[in-house]
Design an enzyme around this catalytic site. Structure first.
Site, PDB file in Angstrom:
ATOM      1  N   PRO A   1      54.634 -22.317  11.626  1.00  0.00           N
ATOM      2  CG  PRO A   1      54.132 -22.787   9.379  1.00  0.00           C
ATOM      3  CD  PRO A   1      55.258 -22.417  10.301  1.00  0.00           C
ATOM      4  CD  GLU A   2      51.369 -25.455  16.716  1.00  0.00           C
ATOM      5  OE1 GLU A   2      50.514 -26.325  16.941  1.00  0.00           O
ATOM      6  OE2 GLU A   2      51.929 -24.804  17.611  1.00  0.00           O
TER       7      GLU A   2
END
Ligand code: ZN
Length: 290
Positions: free
Chosen positions: A2-3
């Site tokens: 995930p960012e």
């Protein structure tokens, strides 16, 4: 992985659900996912109330009334699923987001006194959850090394340029991906912001005029904000806190758009490799300086 916008989206979802809930019991049978001693869990988690959910870089911090915090890193395949009056799945999209839990991938189950539950599932077991005194959270290695939050008000263009210039002999894409320079920026937002600033991803930082770095700063902040607004989740492996896939990818200008026309000049977007990552760019708008 995930960012920042994906984890921020998860944080917003959990912050709506968890605060005020009191922990009744905790089950964890995979020590690598949750290495705390059972005695600590019993003493500082059971009976504690959730106060707040925070985010730092790509890590979630669930603060408890005992002045302990649960620190959660989802890594590649982690997911958090809340099952109560409503159901919220966040993270890697497997059937566990919607099916009966606990399941095979469940590493930690937290049961609250109102019988709602929070499950930490992680197929590949790279993710982790750690219970720490809240005061020690900023001291863990991960947080000590990580750079500033790009969306904090005090993260200015000036600070961005100063930090990027520390690695002036590296290519700009690898610098944007370096978590010690700025927190939470990954492949998607690096490509998108470089396109916005018309900078070739392989450009050496020292060759980029300051005025272009200012445009890059603004481009980066804009794509991060837009993505959070759209529910994060740009990567195929991530869904938002309500189990829906985020929609930012619909708005992406270059990311995974290779073979399609550049929205600015119509040239076909190309895919190459920079900083060891698949990299999307417009060969006309984003020229490599000689
Ligand atoms: Zn173009």
């Amino acid at each position: 992985m995930p960012e920042l916008p994906e984890v921020e989206t998860i944080k917003i979802g959990l912050n709506r659900l968890l605060p005020g809930l009191k922990i009744k019991s905790v089950n964890h049978d995979w020590p690598k996912s949750f290495p705390n001693a059972p005695a600590d869990v019993k003493r500082f988690m059971v009976g504690a109330e959730v106060k707040n959910v925070r985010r730092r870089a790509k890590v979630l911090i669930i603060e408890l009334s005992t002045d302990y915090s649960l620190v959660v890193h989802l890594k590649m395949t982690g997911q958090l699923v809340f099952v109560g009056n409503e159901r919220f799945g966040a993270g890697h999209p497997t059937v566990d987001l919607v099916s009966e839990l606990p399941a095979k991938a469940t590493r930690v189950s937290i049961v609250f006194t109102n019988d709602s539950k929070l499950f930490f599932n992680d197929q590949r077991k790279f993710g982790w959850m750690r219970l720490l005194p809240s005061i020690e959270v900023p001291e863990i290695d991960f947080f000590k090394k990580v750079g500033p939050e790009p969306l904090e008000a005090d993260f200015t263009a000036k600070q961005f340029i100063q930090r990027v210039m520390r690695r002036k002999n590296s290519n700009i894409k690898s610098v944007l991906l370096d978590q010690t320079v700025i927190a939470g920026v990954g492949n998607i937002y690096a490509d998108e912001s470089l396109w916005a600033a018309k900078i070739h991803p392989a450009t050496v930082v020292a060759k980029i005029p300051k005025v272009k770095l200012e445009v890059l700063y603004k481009g980066l902040i804009d794509v991060l904000k837009l993505s959070i607004k759209k529910g994060g989740s740009t990567d195929k492996n991530y869904v938002d806190a309500e189990g829906k896939r985020g929609s930012y990818l619909t708005f992406a200008k270059v990311f995974r758009r290779n073979g399609q026309p550049c929205p600015r000049c119509g040239t076909t977007i190309e895919k190459t490799r920079v900083a060891g990552r698949g990299t999307h760019y417009c060969p006309v708008c984003q020229k490599l300086p000689r």
